[in-house]
Design a protein around this motif. Structure first.
Motif, PDB file in Angstrom:
ATOM      1  N   SER A 264     -10.607 -20.017   4.387  1.00 23.23           N
ATOM      2  CA  SER A 264     -10.750 -19.142   4.552  1.00 23.23           C
ATOM      3  C   SER A 264     -11.447 -19.041   6.435  1.00 23.23           C
ATOM      4  CB  SER A 264     -12.012 -18.758   3.908  1.00 23.23           C
ATOM      5  OG  SER A 264     -12.127 -19.136   2.663  1.00 23.23           O
ATOM      6  N   THR A 265     -11.368 -19.800   6.525  1.00 24.27           N
ATOM      7  CA  THR A 265     -11.814 -19.791   8.257  1.00 24.27           C
ATOM      8  C   THR A 265     -10.501 -20.499   9.104  1.00 24.27           C
ATOM      9  OG1 THR A 265     -14.030 -20.408   7.940  1.00 24.27           O
ATOM     10  CG2 THR A 265     -13.216 -20.684  10.084  1.00 24.27           C
ATOM     11  N   LYS A 266      -9.433 -19.362   9.469  1.00 23.44           N
ATOM     12  CA  LYS A 266      -8.262 -19.756  10.254  1.00 23.44           C
ATOM     13  C   LYS A 266      -9.360 -20.034  11.689  1.00 23.44           C
ATOM     14  CE  LYS A 266      -7.026 -17.519   6.881  1.00 23.44           C
ATOM     15  NZ  LYS A 266      -6.087 -18.615   5.484  1.00 23.44           N
ATOM     16  N   ASP A 267      -9.071 -20.969  12.223  1.00 23.64           N
ATOM     17  CA  ASP A 267      -9.686 -21.562  13.003  1.00 23.64           C
ATOM     18  C   ASP A 267      -8.378 -23.153  13.650  1.00 23.64           C
ATOM     19  OD1 ASP A 267     -10.764 -23.208  15.745  1.00 23.64           O
ATOM     20  OD2 ASP A 267     -12.190 -23.743  14.212  1.00 23.64           O
ATOM     21  N   THR A 283     -14.464 -26.634  11.606  1.00 25.68           N
ATOM     22  CA  THR A 283     -14.270 -26.308  12.226  1.00 25.68           C
ATOM     23  C   THR A 283     -15.023 -25.906  13.539  1.00 25.68           C
ATOM     24  OG1 THR A 283     -16.409 -24.646  12.266  1.00 25.68           O
ATOM     25  CG2 THR A 283     -14.657 -23.970  10.282  1.00 25.68           C
ATOM     26  N   SER A 285     -16.533 -24.239  15.722  1.00 25.54           N
ATOM     27  CA  SER A 285     -18.149 -23.996  15.212  1.00 25.54           C
ATOM     28  C   SER A 285     -18.769 -24.440  13.640  1.00 25.54           C
ATOM     29  CB  SER A 285     -18.381 -22.171  15.154  1.00 25.54           C
ATOM     30  OG  SER A 285     -17.721 -22.117  13.717  1.00 25.54           O
ATOM     31  N   ASN A 289     -16.236 -26.899   5.720  1.00 25.78           N
ATOM     32  CA  ASN A 289     -15.805 -25.782   4.155  1.00 25.78           C
ATOM     33  C   ASN A 289     -14.269 -26.906   3.058  1.00 25.78           C
ATOM     34  OD1 ASN A 289     -16.673 -24.008   5.297  1.00 25.78           O
ATOM     35  ND2 ASN A 289     -15.271 -24.093   6.145  1.00 25.78           N
ATOM     36  N   SER A 306     -17.486 -23.675   1.112  1.00 20.78           N
ATOM     37  CA  SER A 306     -18.885 -24.003   1.925  1.00 20.78           C
ATOM     38  C   SER A 306     -19.614 -25.500   1.622  1.00 20.78           C
ATOM     39  CB  SER A 306     -19.922 -23.417   2.400  1.00 20.78           C
ATOM     40  OG  SER A 306     -20.684 -23.773   3.459  1.00 20.78           O
ATOM     41  N   SER A 317     -23.558 -22.178  16.225  1.00 22.20           N
ATOM     42  CA  SER A 317     -21.962 -21.528  16.778  1.00 22.20           C
ATOM     43  C   SER A 317     -22.235 -21.217  18.240  1.00 22.20           C
ATOM     44  CB  SER A 317     -22.386 -20.331  16.163  1.00 22.20           C
ATOM     45  OG  SER A 317     -23.065 -19.486  16.830  1.00 22.20           O
TER      46      SER A 317
END
Ligand SMILES: *[C@@H]1O[C@H](CO)[C@@H](O)[C@H](O)[C@H]1NC(C)=O
Ligand SMILES: *[C@@H]1O[C@H](CO)[C@@H](O)[C@H](O)[C@H]1NC(C)=O
Length: 380
Positions: A264-267, A283, A285, A289, A306, A317
């Motif tokens: 879900s978090t594109k990083d 991630t 930050s 997940n 998460s 962050s």
């Protein structure tokens, strides 16, 4: 004056947060998830049944590395139930740190020679040997064969294997480990869906690429998918391209690929670690997940969640974002291990930009903050 001092202290704060911003996640052989280097602490988030609520247990103890290296990476030695950390200490980048999850203790293994290990490495399951492809396209190994959960007193030398058996010009390695083979994705001229292969037991680059079906040809991150204890070597690995568009699971026995949901978090700065039943994302930050993995048809409809018991202890962050700023500065190709492979000096520029630049830019940042502080005092 007050405003200037505020500016200076803000600078100090942002510089300080860069130092502690190289965490990593790893599983032990009982599939407890560890988060290392979270605001100077290490946590055991336990097995997946504990991830939905509560707070992970601190396992911070003496002998730990500071987790301030450039792209600190963690590895599970499944046979021995040990977690190894490469590049966990910016001041001693050639040290490898060993965490014994059973004894909850750390030891430090010194090494000599070898490449910059902030690049890309894998740990072989059966031989307990690390492999790294350096910026000049040379493959190196570091043998932990005689170690289990603790370091030995004498240094272990890195050994140069040979030049990669394929074109490595401008190649930013995407290495993966399964079935005691090393896979190189996104190599120059190799189409998506295929990989170059190094066969560890024969110390040999397979002359032809192998096709695995369909996955994108991009830089990305990988994570070996383990089998349960005593069931042997990993037979698949996860690959998440930098754009986060999918999570591919590449089976190196059937030579097929299953496409799972992208995180879900594109990083593009995220890193990944898998157990036998989950693929975990850390991630840049500091969020953690995961997506469950069952090696069944359920996988194609699985989704990311998460790891909630790490949320309250996650690095702030601001630490993550300032570490990105830190890494983004012009890269130096100097080897942080103190020795170079002999041909790395300026011979090509295919190294990842920013390699070994983070600790340098922190020092520069600190010096400018100090200078500004001095100027502020001088003005007052
Ligand atoms: C899968 O790929 C490996 C490596 O190229 C090869 O040795 C093996 O025969 C392939 N297996 C199948 C089922 O095609
Ligand atoms: C370090 O990590 C960043 C973010 O993932 C990446 O862009 C960079 O290429 C990495 N550096 C090296 C030397 O691998």
């Amino acid at each position: 004056m007050a405003r200037l001092l505020t500016l200076v202290s803000l600078l100090f704060l942002s510089v300080a947060s860069q130092v502690a911003a190289s965490p990593c996640v790893a599983f032990d052989a009982d599939w407890n998830l560890y988060a290392f280097g979270f605001n100077g602490n290490d946590y055991n988030a336990s097995s997946s049944s504990s991830w939905a609520s509560g707070t992970a247990t601190s396992v911070t103890t003496s002998g730990r590395p500071p987790f301030d290296g450039t792209n600190t990476t963690c590895y599970l030695s499944q046979f021995y139930n040990a977690i190894y950390v490469l590049n966990g200490d910016s001041e001693n980048p050639s040290d490898v740190h060993l965490f014994d999850p059973t004894a909850k203790s750390w030891t430090t293994q010194t090494t000599t020679g070898g490449p910059n290990v902030s690049y890309s490495a894998v740990l072989d399951h059966d031989t307990n040997v690390f492999y790294v492809l350096d910026v000049t396209g040379e493959l190196w190994f570091l043998s932990f064969t005689n170690l289990t959960t603790a370091a030995q007193s004498s240094a272990i030398p890195w050994t140069n294997v040979e030049a990669a058996g394929f074109n490595t010009a401008s190649y930013q390695p995407v290495m993966a480990l399964a079935d005691n083979h090393v896979y190189f994705l996104n190599a120059p001229g190799v189409a998506g869906g295929s990989a170059e292969i190094f066969v560890i037991h024969f110390s040999w680059f397979q002359p032809t690429t192998q096709s695995y079906g369909d996955f994108s040809a991009q830089h990305g991150q990988t994570a070996s998918i383990f089998l349960p204890a005593n069931e042997g070597v990993q037979l698949a690995f996860a690959y998440v391209p930098d754009d986060g568009s999918a999570t591919y699971v590449i089976d190196v026995i059937s030579n097929t690929t299953v496409t799972m949901a992208g995180p879900s978090t594109k990083d593009s700065g995220a890193t990944y670690f898998a157990s036998d039943a989950a693929i975990v994302q850390l991630t840049s930050s500091g969020a953690v997940n995961y997506i469950p993995y069952t090696n069944s048809s359920a996988d194609t409809s699985a989704s990311w969640s998460s790891v909630k018991n790490l949320v309250s202890v996650a690095p702030t962050s601001s630490a993550g974002s300032s570490s990105k700023t830190g890494t983004a500065s012009a890269g130096s190709s100097s080897s942080t291990s103190g020795t170079s492979s002999g041909s790395s000096s300026g011979s090509n520029s295919n190294g990842a930009p920013g390699m070994s630049a983070k600790s340098g830019s922190v020092v520069v940042g600190m010096m400018s903050a100090l200078l500004l502080g001095t100027i502020a005092i001088f003005i007052s």
